[in-house]
Design a protein around this motif. Sequence first.
Motif, mmCIF file in Angstrom:
data_model
loop_
_atom_site.group_PDB
_atom_site.id
_atom_site.type_symbol
_atom_site.label_atom_id
_atom_site.label_comp_id
_atom_site.label_asym_id
_atom_site.label_seq_id
_atom_site.Cartn_x
_atom_site.Cartn_y
_atom_site.Cartn_z
ATOM 1 N N CYS A 31 0.713 -1.340 0.390
ATOM 2 C CA CYS A 31 -0.079 0.009 0.428
ATOM 3 C C CYS A 31 0.775 1.180 -0.107
ATOM 4 O O CYS A 31 1.573 0.851 0.678
ATOM 5 N N LYS A 32 0.484 2.469 -0.522
ATOM 6 C CA LYS A 32 1.331 3.556 -0.757
ATOM 7 C C LYS A 32 0.854 3.694 0.685
ATOM 8 O O LYS A 32 0.192 4.002 1.423
ATOM 9 N N ILE A 33 2.571 4.750 1.185
ATOM 10 C CA ILE A 33 3.024 5.050 2.455
ATOM 11 C C ILE A 33 3.151 6.470 2.625
ATOM 12 O O ILE A 33 4.404 7.012 1.715
ATOM 13 N N TYR A 34 2.964 7.403 3.291
ATOM 14 C CA TYR A 34 3.144 8.395 3.406
ATOM 15 C C TYR A 34 3.636 9.208 5.014
ATOM 16 O O TYR A 34 3.415 8.705 5.958
ATOM 17 N N PRO A 35 4.399 9.711 4.203
ATOM 18 C CA PRO A 35 5.158 10.549 5.975
ATOM 19 C C PRO A 35 3.768 11.019 6.406
ATOM 20 O O PRO A 35 2.422 11.300 6.234
ATOM 21 N N ASP A 36 3.815 11.064 8.324
ATOM 22 C CA ASP A 36 2.886 11.507 9.381
ATOM 23 C C ASP A 36 2.370 12.819 9.197
ATOM 24 O O ASP A 36 2.453 13.228 9.817
ATOM 25 N N VAL A 37 1.087 13.537 7.937
ATOM 26 C CA VAL A 37 1.105 14.806 7.553
ATOM 27 C C VAL A 37 0.094 15.018 8.973
ATOM 28 O O VAL A 37 0.096 16.523 9.248
ATOM 29 N N LEU A 38 -0.668 13.964 9.714
ATOM 30 C CA LEU A 38 -1.959 14.571 10.509
ATOM 31 C C LEU A 38 -1.151 15.246 12.135
ATOM 32 O O LEU A 38 -1.532 16.418 12.414
ATOM 33 N N SER A 39 0.250 14.612 12.180
ATOM 34 C CA SER A 39 1.401 15.522 13.101
ATOM 35 C C SER A 39 2.854 15.489 13.046
ATOM 36 O O SER A 39 3.223 16.855 14.243
ATOM 37 N N GLY A 40 3.153 15.166 11.686
ATOM 38 C CA GLY A 40 4.478 15.719 11.427
ATOM 39 C C GLY A 40 5.194 14.640 12.523
ATOM 40 O O GLY A 40 6.627 15.287 12.514
ATOM 41 N N ASP A 41 4.872 13.678 12.582
ATOM 42 C CA ASP A 41 6.238 12.694 13.541
ATOM 43 C C ASP A 41 7.039 12.425 12.742
ATOM 44 O O ASP A 41 6.089 11.602 11.904
ATOM 45 N N GLU A 42 8.364 12.397 12.621
ATOM 46 C CA GLU A 42 9.230 11.775 11.165
ATOM 47 C C GLU A 42 8.928 10.184 11.768
ATOM 48 O O GLU A 42 8.937 9.505 11.143
ATOM 49 N N TRP A 50 6.749 8.409 12.561
ATOM 50 C CA TRP A 50 4.986 7.448 11.851
ATOM 51 C C TRP A 50 4.870 7.586 10.740
ATOM 52 O O TRP A 50 5.180 8.858 10.009
ATOM 53 N N VAL A 51 3.573 7.078 10.141
ATOM 54 C CA VAL A 51 2.874 7.348 8.343
ATOM 55 C C VAL A 51 2.270 7.635 8.443
ATOM 56 O O VAL A 51 0.760 7.122 9.469
ATOM 57 N N ASN A 52 1.427 7.873 6.862
ATOM 58 C CA ASN A 52 -0.637 8.117 7.161
ATOM 59 C C ASN A 52 -0.210 7.023 6.100
ATOM 60 O O ASN A 52 -0.168 6.949 5.234
ATOM 61 N N ILE A 53 -1.537 5.963 5.798
ATOM 62 C CA ILE A 53 -1.675 4.789 4.895
ATOM 63 C C ILE A 53 -3.496 5.188 4.783
ATOM 64 O O ILE A 53 -4.329 5.025 6.113
ATOM 65 N N MET A 54 -3.794 5.407 3.817
ATOM 66 C CA MET A 54 -5.006 4.824 3.910
ATOM 67 C C MET A 54 -5.008 4.160 2.152
ATOM 68 O O MET A 54 -4.368 4.349 1.679
ATOM 69 N N HIS A 55 -6.273 3.647 2.333
ATOM 70 C CA HIS A 55 -6.448 2.242 1.527
ATOM 71 C C HIS A 55 -7.919 1.991 0.718
ATOM 72 O O HIS A 55 -8.803 2.357 1.734
ATOM 73 N N ALA A 56 -8.090 2.565 0.019
ATOM 74 C CA ALA A 56 -9.613 2.152 -1.046
ATOM 75 C C ALA A 56 -9.822 0.994 -1.710
ATOM 76 O O ALA A 56 -9.146 0.882 -2.702
ATOM 77 N N ASP A 57 -10.983 0.307 -1.389
ATOM 78 C CA ASP A 57 -11.249 -0.671 -2.606
ATOM 79 C C ASP A 57 -12.446 -0.992 -2.251
ATOM 80 O O ASP A 57 -13.045 -0.196 -1.228
ATOM 81 N N GLY A 58 -13.523 -2.599 -2.852
ATOM 82 C CA GLY A 58 -15.144 -2.635 -2.680
ATOM 83 C C GLY A 58 -15.099 -3.670 -2.778
ATOM 84 O O GLY A 58 -14.123 -5.001 -3.192
ATOM 85 N N THR A 76 -13.327 2.798 2.582
ATOM 86 C CA THR A 76 -12.369 4.021 2.667
ATOM 87 C C THR A 76 -11.327 3.186 3.735
ATOM 88 O O THR A 76 -12.270 3.479 4.974
ATOM 89 N N MET A 77 -10.234 2.867 3.972
ATOM 90 C CA MET A 77 -9.409 2.178 5.981
ATOM 91 C C MET A 77 -8.425 3.551 5.825
ATOM 92 O O MET A 77 -7.884 2.934 4.824
ATOM 93 N N THR A 78 -8.188 3.723 6.606
ATOM 94 C CA THR A 78 -6.941 4.621 7.508
ATOM 95 C C THR A 78 -6.078 4.038 8.895
ATOM 96 O O THR A 78 -6.610 3.795 8.737
ATOM 97 N N SER A 79 -5.095 4.985 8.736
ATOM 98 C CA SER A 79 -4.606 4.160 9.857
ATOM 99 C C SER A 79 -3.175 4.901 9.987
ATOM 100 O O SER A 79 -2.480 5.940 8.764
ATOM 101 N N ARG A 80 -2.772 5.543 11.066
ATOM 102 C CA ARG A 80 -1.559 5.734 11.447
ATOM 103 C C ARG A 80 -0.572 4.953 12.561
ATOM 104 O O ARG A 80 -0.933 4.485 13.457
#
Length: 389
Positions: free
Chosen positions: A33-44, A46-54, A160-164
């Motif tokens: 899954c695509k993984i991005y920096p933790d833009v929600l808190s800026g903590d280096e 941690w990461v943010n992950i969001m996935h969409a499927d059905g 859509t499922m999201t995780s930090r």
Amino acid sequence: MSLYSKRGVSAQKEEVHAATRNLDKGLYKNAFCKIYPDVLSGDEDWVNIMHADGAGTKSILAYLYWKETGDLSVWKGIAQDAIVMNLDDLLCVGVYDQLIFSSTIDRNKHAIPAEVLEAIITGSQEFFDTMKSFGVNITYMGGETADVGDVVRTIAVNGTMTSRWPKNGLVTNDLIKPGNVIVGLCGYGQANYETEQNSSIASNGLTSARHDILANSYAEAYPESYNNSVDPSVVYIGKHHLTDEVDASYGKTSIGKLLLSPTRTFAPVMKAILEQHFDDVYGLIHCSGGGQTKCLKYLPGNMRVVKDNLFAPPVIFDLIRQSSGADDREMYQVFNMGTRLEIYTNETAADKLISISKSFGVDAQVIGRVEESDKKEVVIHTPGAVVEY
């Protein structure tokens, strides 16, 4: 051209990948899954992950089964399909807890009444409650339910499922290398967190399965259940009805039950494995769209994946093969064929991971290995041939 292509779908989603080729691949290009920096808190750390499927076109099978039998409970399985196709993809980057889910349901109000919506929403919550009892916590945030009859003929159930998640708990597939063995988790049977036998069909390849197995009388009775612009020669070309009985390894069941078997989640199993043996998990692949060739997209370099001990394909795939006449190359590229999740690990740890999986009632075994090669390739030993991709 394959029947799959003639029906306007693609096992490899080539056009989708072409359209998104210029998008940022995230922090780890080989991760499932695509993984991005933790833009929600800026903590280096941690990461943010969001996935969409059905659930895809499996919802059309539910529609046909419900119309034919009046059984509303089948829609709870569709709710599970939409959730698990997100959840088990996130498992493959190491995420197994503290998740957020939001649903998107598009319906044609004239075809889908309120009681169907209620069954889907209730089924979602029941699945979350079951997962919570196994320590997999998913918060249901509601979502969008829209009446869009001009867009959909029946219903589309997605989410859509999201995780930090902490960086040091990620599985990125970067550690996959020659010398690894592959532990496969079985998609069929009955896990101790399931209420009935699972066929392993999951939520991929259902357009092919539906049209290959079911009789043309469904086209006549339910023209809203298929794309009318598709060549009629590939529409509902089988001989079966959803209520027809077949013999499975566990006894008699119906074709409808096999096709609509809810997508199995491996979340309880993978939570235990990742908590107890994280350092032994080098890579994870969910054999979803692309079937047994899915791993090709996520290998970190040139290497050969040899799968010479896959689980025997269960009866649902025998039915699809018999109805479609598809060869091994197409079947193993479209369907999981009974082996749903791959864990890339070392020989020493393999038995421990297998033991954990079996403790949940999910069969597991070493299905193959990774070898050196000058290109990315997959070699699959089927019951009747050796197929290379």
